[in-house]
Design a protein around this motif. Structure first.
Motif, PDB file in Angstrom:
ATOM      1  N   VAL A   2      -2.106   1.481  10.505  1.00  0.00           N
ATOM      2  CA  VAL A   2      -0.974   1.319  11.555  1.00  0.00           C
ATOM      3  C   VAL A   2       0.276   1.495  10.235  1.00  0.00           C
ATOM      4  N   ASP A   3       1.056   2.564  10.017  1.00  0.00           N
ATOM      5  CA  ASP A   3       2.452   2.703   9.582  1.00  0.00           C
ATOM      6  C   ASP A   3       3.626   2.921  10.326  1.00  0.00           C
ATOM      7  N   ASP A   4       4.279   3.466  10.326  1.00  0.00           N
ATOM      8  CA  ASP A   4       5.733   3.849  10.902  1.00  0.00           C
ATOM      9  C   ASP A   4       6.005   4.805  10.802  1.00  0.00           C
ATOM     10  N   SER A   5       5.248   5.661  10.075  1.00  0.00           N
ATOM     11  CA  SER A   5       5.396   6.524   9.465  1.00  0.00           C
ATOM     12  C   SER A   5       4.373   7.793   9.375  1.00  0.00           C
ATOM     13  N   LEU A  25      -2.871  -0.862   7.083  1.00  0.00           N
ATOM     14  CA  LEU A  25      -2.166  -1.533   7.836  1.00  0.00           C
ATOM     15  C   LEU A  25      -0.188  -0.986   6.892  1.00  0.00           C
ATOM     16  N   ASP A  26       0.211  -0.956   6.905  1.00  0.00           N
ATOM     17  CA  ASP A  26       1.689  -0.832   6.373  1.00  0.00           C
ATOM     18  C   ASP A  26       2.252  -1.886   6.288  1.00  0.00           C
ATOM     19  N   LEU A  27       3.398  -2.532   5.116  1.00  0.00           N
ATOM     20  CA  LEU A  27       4.144  -3.703   5.475  1.00  0.00           C
ATOM     21  C   LEU A  27       5.079  -3.564   6.030  1.00  0.00           C
ATOM     22  N   THR A  28       6.305  -2.484   5.902  1.00  0.00           N
ATOM     23  CA  THR A  28       7.486  -2.504   6.172  1.00  0.00           C
ATOM     24  C   THR A  28       7.779  -1.227   7.771  1.00  0.00           C
ATOM     25  N   MET A  29       7.705  -1.672   8.886  1.00  0.00           N
ATOM     26  CA  MET A  29       7.759  -1.495  10.031  1.00  0.00           C
ATOM     27  C   MET A  29       8.849  -1.554  11.050  1.00  0.00           C
ATOM     28  N   PRO A  30       9.236  -0.752  12.064  1.00  0.00           N
ATOM     29  CA  PRO A  30      10.403  -1.496  13.181  1.00  0.00           C
ATOM     30  C   PRO A  30       9.311  -2.506  13.789  1.00  0.00           C
ATOM     31  N   ALA A  81      -2.225   0.670  -3.524  1.00  0.00           N
ATOM     32  CA  ALA A  81      -0.551   1.046  -4.038  1.00  0.00           C
ATOM     33  C   ALA A  81      -0.013   2.640  -2.921  1.00  0.00           C
ATOM     34  N   LYS A  82       0.735   2.829  -2.013  1.00  0.00           N
ATOM     35  CA  LYS A  82       1.102   4.055  -1.699  1.00  0.00           C
ATOM     36  C   LYS A  82       1.767   4.648  -2.382  1.00  0.00           C
ATOM     37  N   PRO A  83       1.269   6.237  -1.972  1.00  0.00           N
ATOM     38  CA  PRO A  83      -0.237   6.183  -1.383  1.00  0.00           C
ATOM     39  C   PRO A  83      -1.680   6.416  -1.784  1.00  0.00           C
TER      40      PRO A  83
HETATM   41 MG   LIG Z   1       7.020   2.342   6.738  1.00  0.00          MG
END
Ligand SMILES: [Mg+2]
Length: 121
Positions: A6-9, A53-58, A103-105
């Motif tokens: 899950v990631d908005d990108s 899971l990503d943290l910053t998402m809409p 850490a991303k990526p």
């Molecule tokens: Mg994001």
């Protein structure tokens, strides 16, 4: 094995997909979501063995989604994949029950380690 990413990108999701061990990629059922609400819905529907899971998402961020997933399933295995390496954020997600903060990526070596460490299901 079932895997939820899950990631908005979309690019970030594809990066994880691309770098997963080939044997896992070929045999796993892989589900993708773009925000925290989708993360919760997909988790409940598919009960994945592992979540990235990503943290910053809409819509709903990863912190809130992680809390809901942990409430729903105390045995959930959620790896937070984020560029937010602030100690505070790391402490918060660990307190919520994440397995680790990546850490991303995320690179191939770390992904191989993560899958090697998964308990047999
Ligand atoms: Mg994001």
């Amino acid at each position: 094995m079932k895997i939820l990413i899950v990631d908005d990108s979309k690019l970030s999701r594809l990066t994880i997909l691309k770098r997963m061990p080939a044997a896992i990629k070929e045999s796993a059922d892989i589900f993708q979501g773009a925000n925290g609400v989708e993360a919760i819905d997909l988790y409940k529907e598919h009960r994945p063995d592992i979540v990235f899971l990503d943290l910053t998402m809409p819509v709903m961020d990863g912190f809130e989604a992680l809390g809901h997933i942990r409430d729903f399933d105390k045995n959930s295995r959620v790896h937070i994949v984020t560029a937010d390496i602030q100690t505070k954020s790391q402490e918060k997600v660990m307190a919520l029950g994440a397995v680790a903060v990546e850490a991303k990526p995320i690179d191939e070596e770390r992904l191989a380690e993560i899958f090697a460490a998964l308990p047999e299901s």
